[in-house]
Every structure is written in structure tokens, then in C-alpha cells.
Design a protein around this motif. Structure first.
Motif: not given
Ligand code: AMP
Ligand code: MN
Ligand code: MN
Length: 314
Positions: A217-218, A239-252, A306-314
Motif C-alpha cells: 500500500g505504500k 496523479i493528485d487523485e491517488i497521491r491522497v490515498i492514506d497508506t501511499v508514500d509514492v504515487a506514479f 523496481e526503482a521505487i522499491g530500491s528508493g525505499f531501501a535508500n
């Protein structure tokens, strides 16, 4: 070379024929800052002309003097003694680079701008390039007319999501207040900029239909294939319509602009998406960034996730 705002003003004072440009896929800050700069420089007796090597979406065409923007044609040259590049590094100006060999003055607020070999004034703390152009106008002693104020306000409003994003500083609001004193109608800009065609609203519905959730959900993402995307002009605000989802950190949002040309937009509440975008050949800001991936939509989606996943790790 990194220069100061005062140096930038000195270089502008010394020039007489100034070609002004901004990035392709222009937004309100790109069009607002170039048109404002054109009017400011003309008021100082300079010959100034804006070229943008792209189409400009309908909402932005209401800005004063929009009709004077030119698009370079093949083989065209333009006699200039300064090339003023706004709101981007020099690699995103399309064929405007072929119009002149004049020295470059680059004014920007992107943290990802690493231009070398040009004079660069970069202020990542500025919410918009328009904020810097306002300060430059003050430094140059130019009068801020209602038309100039309208263009500057448009850029501030666009890049701050109408004064909601974290880049909205006390300075941003102080400048916006001053621009209203100079003659801006804030409601004119909001009404024009939020306006959508029926096709765009249907496009938004199609995008929302494609919504997928990743990483517990991130991350939330939407895709628009070319067959769908070609039916409308702009995906601004989708994109702003999904950026607002409570669990979401990154929207694309990935939009296939042409077959195998995928434009990626990212927004975040915490993760530095400009780093992810830069790794994929794009750029932007910590909480708003993008890139273009030249590959089929499904591949672009896989690489991005995949790139967003690595973004969480950094
Ligand atoms: P957008 O999602 O199109 O509103 O873009 C958000 C931010 O990312 C803006 O500051 C853009 O300048 C930047 N950006 C978007 N696409 C690219 C790209 N292909 N290269 C560099 N920066 C980009
Ligand atoms: Mn921009
Ligand atoms: Mn900007």
C-alpha cells in the motif's frame, strides 16, 4: 559555473538580444517564467523573445503574451547575445539549442540541475523559477505590471499545487501577496488552470480504472496506454487523485505518449523521488519528479516499480 543572483542580473544587464526558453513538456512555471522574463527584459529596453520547442497545453495559453511564443523550425537561427534557460538544465530545451551559439545563463530551482560549462543560478529552496524571476525583476529595478505579475503567479501556483505542497514557504506566500497587489486575479488563474475538457475527465476515469497498489500500500500507480492517452491533451492533476490515498508514500502515473515512449510522473510524501527519476534519466524535486522511458508500457512499469522499491531501501 555556479553564480549568484546579482551575477545573473549583471549578465542580463550586459546583454541586448536575449533568447529565452524553458523545458519541453512545459508547465505553468516554464511558460510563466519565460513570458514574465520576456516582458521584464523588454521593459528594460532589451530585445527579448521566447522560444519553446513543444506544444503548450490549452490551460496555459491564457497567459498574457502567450501568442508571442515561437517554436523553432528546422534550420532556423536567431541572433542573440544571451540564451536564458529557465526551469531546467540545458538538456531539455529541444531544438532551441540549435537556434544560437550565444553564451548560456541558466536560472533554475531543480535540485537535480548539474549543468556544467554554463553560468548557473540554481536555488532549490525556491518553490518555482517564477519566484527567482520575481527577485531578479526587483534586482534589475523592473516594474511588475499586472501581466508580469499574472505570469509569475501562475508559476508559483503551479509548482506549489496552489500553495499546498511542502515547497510553499513564507517567502512564497509573501511574493504571491505582492503579486496580487501588482494586479493578479488569483481566481482567474485557478479557474483557467483547473479547467478540463470532457475528454480529459474521461481520461482521468480511465487512469483511475488502471489503479494498482504495490509494496503493502505504500505505492500506488496508474497507467495510460497510447490508444487511451492520444484521446486527450493533458494528464495534469491526475496523479493528485491517488497521491491522497492514506497508506501511499509514492504515487506514479505512466502515460504512453507515443508508441514505446512512456512519460513517468512521480509524487511522494517522504521518499526522494528526484533520485529515482535521476537514476532513470530524468529529474525533478524531492516530492515531484519524472522521466521518460523509451520502451513498451509494461516494461516501463516493471522498471519503475523496481526503482521505487530500491528508493525505499535508500
Ligand atoms: P510532472 O510530473 O510532469 O509534473 O513533473 C514533476 C517534476 O519532475 C517537474 O519538476 C519536472 O521538471 C520534473 N521532470 C518531469 N519529467 C522529467 C524529465 N524527463 N527529465 C527531467 N525532469 C523531469
Ligand atoms: Mn517546470
Ligand atoms: Mn519549476
Amino acid at each position: 559555473m555556479l553564480i549568484t543572483l546579482t551575477d545573473a542580473a549583471t549578465k542580463i544587464r550586459a546583454a541586448n538580444k536575449i533568447l529565452i526558453t524553458a523545458h519541453i513538456q512545459p508547465d505553468g512555471d516554464a511558460i510563466g517564467s519565460t513570458l514574465a522574463a520576456m516582458m521584464i527584459l523588454r521593459s528594460l529596453g532589451k530585445n527579448a523573445q521566447v522560444f519553446i520547442d513543444d506544444t503548450v497545453r490549452r490551460n496555459l495559453q491564457v497567459l498574457p503574451h502567450f501568442e508571442e511564443i515561437r517554436r523553432p523550425v528546422d534550420g532556423e537561427t536567431f541572433d542573440a547575445d544571451l540564451l536564458l534557460i529557465l526551469d531546467t538544465s540545458p538538456d531539455r530545451i529541444g531544438n532551441v539549442s540549435k537556434l544560437t551559439d550565444a553564451p548560456i545563463l541558466n536560472v533554475d530551482h531543480h535540485v537535480t540541475n548539474t549543468s556544467e560549462g554554463v553560468d548557473l543560478y540554481d536555488e532549490p529552496k525556491a518553490a518555482a523559477t517564477c519566484e527567482i524571476i520575481y527577485k531578479l525583476a526587483r534586482e534589475l529595478g523592473a516594474k511588475i505590471t499586472p501581466d508580469i505579475a499574472t505570469c509569475l503567479y501562475a508559476g508559483l501556483a503551479t509548482d506549489t499545487g496552489f500553495f499546498q505542497f511542502s515547497n510553499t514557504q513564507a517567502d512564497t506566500l509573501a511574493i504571491a501577496a505582492e503579486l496580487i497587489r501588482c494586479g493578479v486575479s488569483p481566481n482567474f488563474i485557478s479557474e483557467q488552470f483547473e479547467m478540463k475538457t470532457l475528454a480529459e475527465v474521461r481520461g482521468l476515469a480511465a487512469a483511475l480504472n488502471s489503479l494498482k497498489i504495490f509494496y503493502d500500500g505504500k505505492v500506488a500507480g496508474m497507467t495510460l496506454d497510447h490508444a487511451t492517452a492520444k484521446k486527450f491533451d493533458s494528464t495534469e492533476g491526475f496523479i493528485d487523485e491517488i497521491r491522497v490515498i492514506d497508506t501511499v508514500d509514492v504515487a506514479f502515473l505512466i502515460t504512453e505518449k507515443a508508441p514505446n515512449v512512456c512519460r513517468v510522473s512521480m509524487r511522494s510524501k517522504g521518499v526522494n523521488v528526484s533520485k529515482i527519476a535521476a537514476e532513470l534519466g530524468g529529474g525533478g524535486h524531492i516530492r515531484a519528479a519524472g522521466c521518460t522511458l523509451k520502451m513498451p508500457l509494461a516494461d516501463a512499469e516493471k522498471i519503475l516499480i523496481e526503482a521505487i522499491g530500491s528508493g525505499f531501501a535508500n
